[in-house]
Enzyme design. Structure first.
Site, mmCIF file in Angstrom:
data_model
loop_
_atom_site.group_PDB
_atom_site.id
_atom_site.type_symbol
_atom_site.label_atom_id
_atom_site.label_comp_id
_atom_site.label_asym_id
_atom_site.label_seq_id
_atom_site.Cartn_x
_atom_site.Cartn_y
_atom_site.Cartn_z
ATOM 1 N N GLU A 106 14.738 13.623 30.703
ATOM 2 C CA GLU A 106 13.821 12.780 29.919
ATOM 3 C C GLU A 106 13.189 13.553 28.748
ATOM 4 O O GLU A 106 12.152 14.190 28.900
ATOM 5 C CB GLU A 106 12.702 12.223 30.827
ATOM 6 N N LYS A 149 17.067 9.676 30.142
ATOM 7 C CA LYS A 149 15.901 8.776 30.068
ATOM 8 C C LYS A 149 15.211 9.019 28.716
ATOM 9 O O LYS A 149 14.315 9.862 28.615
ATOM 10 C CB LYS A 149 14.957 9.053 31.246
#
Ligand code: 5MM
Length: 340
Positions: A177, A219
């Site tokens: 992420e 992500k």
């Protein structure tokens, strides 16, 4: 063997147009959200709230995986059932946030580097033993003035890849992420440029460090103007800017891209995800999904307010948002769904 198991997890998480529920707020973040609503900032209140989430009826119809926090993965329902068992019984794969937070980056005021690599191999083994099958690490990149610096992008990309390699070794699918933050007055073009640059660096490090693309999940942020930018684009413009940036920087072998919501309103995050499915689905190499925290939880948290009598209404709101996002993955979401 391990490799096939990782691929199966990565696929199962997003089967049937499901997505991820991020419920990995660290204690300070969770307490901050509770404080705004006058909810007591105690371990018991956090446990009760997480029990509300994991026992939401039907959640497993729309959510394939839930990202837990260290405190939460060790918690139980009031009747003693571990949260991990509750999730597995609901058909939801438990995951775990393993970074220990974004800290000031020495020598680069206003920028952060995410920490948590020391001792990570041992912690991953422990979490695997507790039932986690995927993990998450978040890096934050701010835009503004001369930011982000090359250094900030480089050190965060390096750490993300080191984390991802350790996860795959431990039998956990890494959720990578790199979040380009929404705070500021920058334009959507600037966010697009920075997002692409960050993703290129992340995948360069991922390649260098031997992380297997087929066994990880990305992500990312959606490509958005800063929240203080005077020009705010349409849902379709966000969808186009986001997917075009990703198509240029994310290898086709990555099985899924699951967006964070980053402070967008719940409905806008869903509408933008829907627009990506409608406009691009047939030409996307990866599944496009969601891994929202606030954009799934916030309406439920506001209804709950820490009171037992509000649990049912809060669970209905949580289920509703999860269902809306699943529908958006099919490209079939509309404002009509919000009237129910
Ligand atoms: C749940 O929030 C996570 C960060 O928590 P801490 O700041 O307490 O460490 C965060 O990583 C979250 O999982 C993602 O940013 C997605 O959340 P949003 O709210 O952006 O969808």
């Amino acid at each position: 063997m391990k490799s096939q198991a990782l691929r199966d997890i990565a696929t199962t998480l997003f089967g049937d147009n499901k997505g991820l529920l991020a419920m990995d707020e660290s204690t300070p973040t969770c307490n901050k959200r509770f404080a705004r609503l006058g909810i007591p900032q105690t371990e018991e209140a956090r446990r009760a709230y997480r029990e509300l989430i994991v026992t939401t009826p039907g959640l497993g119809e729309c959510i394939g995986g839930a990202i837990l926090y260290d405190e939460t993965i060790r918690q139980h329902k009031k009747d003693g059932t571990p949260f991990v068992k509750v999730l597995i019984d609901a058909g939801i794969i438990p995951g775990i946030k393993v970074d220990i937070g974004a800290k000031e980056l020495a020598g680069y005021p206003g920028e952060k580097v995410t920490e948590g690599l020391d001792g990570l191999r041992d912690r991953l083994a422990e979490y695997f033993g507790m039932g986690a099958r995927f993990a998450k690490w978040r890096a934050v990149i701010a835009i503004g003035g001369d930011l982000p610096s090359r250094c900030c992008i480089a050190v965060n990309a390096n750490a993300l890849a080191r984390y991802a390699a350790l996860c795959q070794e431990a039998g956990l699918v890494p959720i990578v992420e790199p979040e380009v933050l929404m705070q500021g007055n920058h334009t959507i073009e600037s966010c697009s440029e920075v997002t692409e640059k960050v993703l290129r660096e992340v995948f360069c490090q991922i390649h260098l460090q031997g992380v297997v693309l087929e066994e990880m999940i990305l992500k990312p942020n959606m490509v958005l103007p800063g929240s203080d930018c005077t020009s705010q684009p349409s849902v379709e413009e966000v969808a186009d800017a986001t997917v075009n940036a990703l198509l240029r920087a994310v290898p086709a072998a990555v099985p899924a891209v699951a967006f964070l919501s980053g402070g967008q309103s719940a409905e806008l995050a869903t509408a933008r995800l829907n627009a990506m499915s409608v406009r691009f689905k047939s030409r996307l190499p990866w599944a496009v999904a969601f891994s929202f925290a606030r954009a799934i939880q916030q309406p439920a948290l506001e209804l709950w307010k820490g009171r037992d009598e509000n649990v049912l209404a809060a669970q209905q709101a949580l289920y509703h948002r999860a269902r809306c996002n699943q529908t958006a993955r099919r490209g079939e979401y509309s404002q009509e769904m919000e009237k129910v």
